[in-house]
Design a protein around this motif. Structure first.
Motif, PDB file in Angstrom:
ATOM      1  N   PHE A  97      12.006  13.624   9.108  1.00 42.99           N
ATOM      2  CA  PHE A  97      10.965  12.958   9.996  1.00 42.99           C
ATOM      3  C   PHE A  97      11.211  11.490  10.288  1.00 42.99           C
ATOM      4  N   ARG A  98      11.658  10.911   8.940  1.00 41.53           N
ATOM      5  CA  ARG A  98      11.835   9.270   9.032  1.00 41.53           C
ATOM      6  C   ARG A  98      12.869   9.044  10.063  1.00 41.53           C
ATOM      7  N   TRP A 135      11.951   6.613  17.362  1.00 43.67           N
ATOM      8  CA  TRP A 135      10.752   6.019  18.475  1.00 43.67           C
ATOM      9  C   TRP A 135      10.688   4.653  18.474  1.00 43.67           C
ATOM     10  N   SER A 149      13.801  10.563  12.753  1.00 43.94           N
ATOM     11  CA  SER A 149      13.220  10.930  14.164  1.00 43.94           C
ATOM     12  C   SER A 149      12.416   9.836  14.382  1.00 43.94           C
ATOM     13  N   MET A 150      11.422   9.330  13.433  1.00 39.95           N
ATOM     14  CA  MET A 150      10.599   8.377  13.774  1.00 39.95           C
ATOM     15  C   MET A 150      11.224   7.013  13.974  1.00 39.95           C
ATOM     16  N   ASP A 151      12.541   6.760  13.417  1.00 38.27           N
ATOM     17  CA  ASP A 151      13.447   5.693  13.616  1.00 38.27           C
ATOM     18  C   ASP A 151      13.710   5.424  15.158  1.00 38.27           C
TER      19      ASP A 151
END
Length: 428
Positions: free
Chosen positions: A253-254, A260, A256-258
């Motif tokens: 998830f980290r 964003w 993927s969040m990066d």
């Protein structure tokens, strides 16, 4: 009637409920205690890791002790140790023996880099800059003339870079930089600082590429501590979070969040062009080929104009130097032939030795890093062609026939494709 015959019967049910309540309360108390205990332990481990990684106070003390005893000198020494106008700010260190901080030097902002601790000899999986506290700042010795020091520096360059480029010109550039107080001569303490710095691959590369756009400018030095220009954004993408929050975010998830938290696509394209230009700068330049052995988003940054700046070049090493290190490396499989994170060679099963030819060129590694970064949000009219060019780039191999021609062709195709799309925008 029943209550008279069995006077304690009406009390039994409440007693059972009270026992169940006590059991549940104990259960919740135990779970709460366990959560607090584990949380405290995790926080302690993370805090210990942070204090091990961020040792700016120790770094400053070691350097200033050497300066005050007259062993070393440099353009940043007085500000760091006497005037105290050079301050350590936010810690950016990723390894204990390579300290990195945001810093303030008078009215200027910069990045402070300092070497700490004794490190192992240059080897796979270790940092490419060994530091031995026992012999640090021991050269040149008292009585060494400037001409002798120039010979020492020339010999070092010849061993690290081979007979490439104008080494004499590079020596003169080092002597000019070593003259920290600009009095026209290099003192013994200044020479000791310069010699210690020249053992670091990153410093050597920064001197060679000082006139290049994507290399941060050197601002000053003291011993093997040096200060470079400040880079506003210290990672290619992502958002910086407090470590306590990082603990509870799954790695998938980290990642993927990066993605964003990135600039707009035209700005990402400009940053990507900067990385491609940097790859071009170190590919068979005047002083040979340099290999990127840790192509990570954390090693790249950019300024407020979205020009790429290299944040960390410690794992960019001269090809001739890496080949010398690798050639006698014993191996059982290809996994034994990895230097840093990205420089891989093959294991010769017959000789049980690593071969010297790195498999993947810098451009292929850069394209692998840029693939998701550029394809996410890419305009639909170039998405397919961009994806095709990136995959062709990732497939590049050093051993392929006509690799240099393919390298130049793919690099130019990518730059042209990106420039055409953003040249009419304000972001270019």
């Amino acid at each position: 009637m029943a209550r008279r015959l069995f006077p304690g019967a009406w009390l039994r049910k409440p007693q059972c409920a009270q026992v169940r309540f006590s059991y549940m309360r104990m259960k919740y108390l135990f779970i709460s205690w366990l959560v607090v205990f584990i949380g405290s332990w995790v926080m302690y481990v993370q805090y210990s890791t942070y204090t091990e990684l961020c040792r700016g106070h120790d770094c400053r003390k070691i350097i200033c002790d050497k300066y005050k005893t007259g062993v070393i000198d440099g353009s940043a020494c007085s500000s760091l140790c006497a005037k105290e106008t050079l301050y350590f700010g936010k810690c950016l260190s990723t390894k204990p023996n390579n300290q990195m901080y945001l810093g303030i030097w008078g009215n200027l902002q910069g990045v402070i880099k300092c070497q700490m601790e004794e490190a192992a000899q240059l080897d796979f999986g270790t940092d490419p800059e060994p530091r031995k506290e026992i012999v640090l700042f021991d050269k040149p010795t008292r009585g060494t003339t400037v001409e002798k020091f120039k010979e020492m520096v020339y010999g070092l360059f010849k061993a690290r870079l081979g007979e490439q480029g104008n080494l004499s010109e590079l020596v003169n550039l080092i002597l000019s930089f070593a003259d920290g107080n600009k009095d026209g001569r290099v003192s013994l303490p200044e020479a000791k600082s310069a010699w210690a710095l020249l053992q670091l691959d990153e410093f050597l590369l920064m001197v060679i590429l000082q006139d290049k756009e994507h290399t941060p400018k050197l601002m000053g030095f003291c011993g093997d501590l040096y200060v470079t220009e400040r880079v506003e954004y210290t990672s290619l993408y992502g958002i910086s979070l407090p470590w306590i929050i990082e603990l509870f975010i799954p790695s998938g998830f980290r990642r993927s969040m990066d993605q964003w938290f990135t600039p707009s696509w035209p700005r990402k394209a400009k940053i990507a062009i900067g990385l491609l230009e940097f790859v071009e700068d170190i590919f068979h330049g005047p002083y040979g080929n340099f290999l990127m052995c840790d192509t990570s988003a954390k090693n790249l940054g950019y300024n407020d104009k979205y020009d790429l700046k290299m944040m960390d070049m410690r794992k960019i090493v001269p090809e001739i130097n890496l080949k010398e290190i690798i050639k006698d490396r014993q191996c059982e499989s290809d996994l034994d032939c990895i230097y840093g994170a990205d420089c891989r060679t093959l294991c010769d099963q017959r000789k049980m030795r690593c071969t010297t030819e790195v498999i993947q060129p810098n451009l292929a590694k850069a394209c692998q890093l840029l693939k998701d970064y550029l394809l996410r949000g890419a305009p639909s009219d170039i998405h397919e062609e961009l994806e095709k060019q990136l995959y062709l780039c990732i497939a590049l191999k050093v051993t392929a026939n006509q690799m240099e021609m393919e390298h130049s062709l793919i690099l130019n195709n990518l730059k042209t494709l990106l420039w055409k799309k953003i040249s009419h925008t304000n972001d270019s």
